[in-house]
Design an enzyme around this catalytic site. Structure first.
Site, PDB file in Angstrom:
ATOM      1  N   GLN A   8       0.815  -1.177  -0.026  1.00 49.61           N
ATOM      2  CA  GLN A   8       0.064   0.077  -0.128  1.00 49.61           C
ATOM      3  C   GLN A   8       0.620   1.143   0.088  1.00 49.61           C
ATOM      4  O   GLN A   8       0.313   2.340  -0.288  1.00 49.61           O
ATOM      5  CB  GLN A   8      -1.125  -0.101   1.172  1.00 49.61           C
ATOM      6  CG  GLN A   8      -1.896  -1.127   1.129  1.00 49.61           C
ATOM      7  CD  GLN A   8      -2.691  -1.151  -0.071  1.00 49.61           C
ATOM      8  OE1 GLN A   8      -3.281  -0.067  -0.413  1.00 49.61           O
ATOM      9  NE2 GLN A   8      -2.894  -2.387  -0.601  1.00 49.61           N
ATOM     10  N   ASN A   9       2.274   1.011   0.025  1.00 47.60           N
ATOM     11  CA  ASN A   9       3.001   2.340   0.055  1.00 47.60           C
ATOM     12  C   ASN A   9       2.837   2.875  -1.559  1.00 47.60           C
ATOM     13  O   ASN A   9       3.164   2.130  -2.514  1.00 47.60           O
ATOM     14  CB  ASN A   9       4.379   2.007   0.464  1.00 47.60           C
ATOM     15  CG  ASN A   9       5.274   3.134   0.696  1.00 47.60           C
ATOM     16  OD1 ASN A   9       5.309   3.910  -0.079  1.00 47.60           O
ATOM     17  ND2 ASN A   9       5.822   3.235   1.876  1.00 47.60           N
ATOM     18  N   ALA A  10       2.761   4.164  -1.434  1.00 45.10           N
ATOM     19  CA  ALA A  10       2.739   4.578  -2.904  1.00 45.10           C
ATOM     20  C   ALA A  10       4.104   5.219  -3.628  1.00 45.10           C
ATOM     21  O   ALA A  10       4.078   5.435  -4.706  1.00 45.10           O
ATOM     22  CB  ALA A  10       1.832   5.894  -2.624  1.00 45.10           C
TER      23      ALA A  10
END
Length: 171
Positions: free
Chosen positions: A38-40
């Site tokens: 989920q880290n962009a």
């Protein structure tokens, strides 16, 4: 338990540095920067430098290095229960050796902090120890790409992170 970060990823001619605080638990387990799904970070880098964020990790690192981008974390090691920056025990932080890195990577023109904790650690633990010639490298705080930074969506984060590409284009 003491968490230990990764070696930096940089070519000798790197022009900008992106600094995090300390890899997340997920990143440490996978031995990859920004490994939390989920880290962009990788999606944003792919958008900025025109590559597929789903490429194998080593290929993404190479593409960033070829673009003039270096990656590292401020902390070499620390005690941090879990992955949140707020859980970092400040008295346990040992900073990476930026003095040596800057001496061998003389083209660095700007430092971009991936979140407030990275900036805080750098200003508190690194900046006072640097030779004056390295204290003047431009510094920019960017919004954390972490999923814990839910105050901004990915599009808003990307808009702020365009400063990295703009800096490279103008250097």
């Amino acid at each position: 338990m003491i968490d230990r970060g990764f070696p930096y990823s940089a070519n000798r001619d790197a022009k900008v540095f992106i600094l995090g605080s300390m890899p997340s638990v997920k990143s440490l387990v996978k031995a990859e920067y920004y490994a939390h799904p989920q880290n962009a970070f990788w999606v944003i880098m792919g958008d900025l430098f025109d590559f597929d964020a789903a490429l194998p990790y080593e290929e993404r690192l190479v593409l960033l290095r070829e673009s003039g981008v270096a990656l590292w974390d401020v902390a070499h090691q620390c005690v941090r229960p879990g992955s949140l920056d707020s859980a970092i025990k400040m008295e346990s932080v040992v900073a990476n050796d930026f003095e040596t890195l800057f001496k061998t990577h003389r083209h660095i023109r700007a430092i971009f902090f991936n979140g407030r904790k990275a900036e805080e650690l750098y200003r508190r633990l690194v900046l006072p120890t640097l030779a004056s010639e390295f204290q003047t490298i431009e510094q920019y705080l960017l919004p954390s790409t972490s999923p814990a930074n839910a105050a901004m969506n990915r599009t808003q984060k990307l808009a702020s992170w365009k400063k990295v590409r703009d800096t490279l284009e103008n250097s």
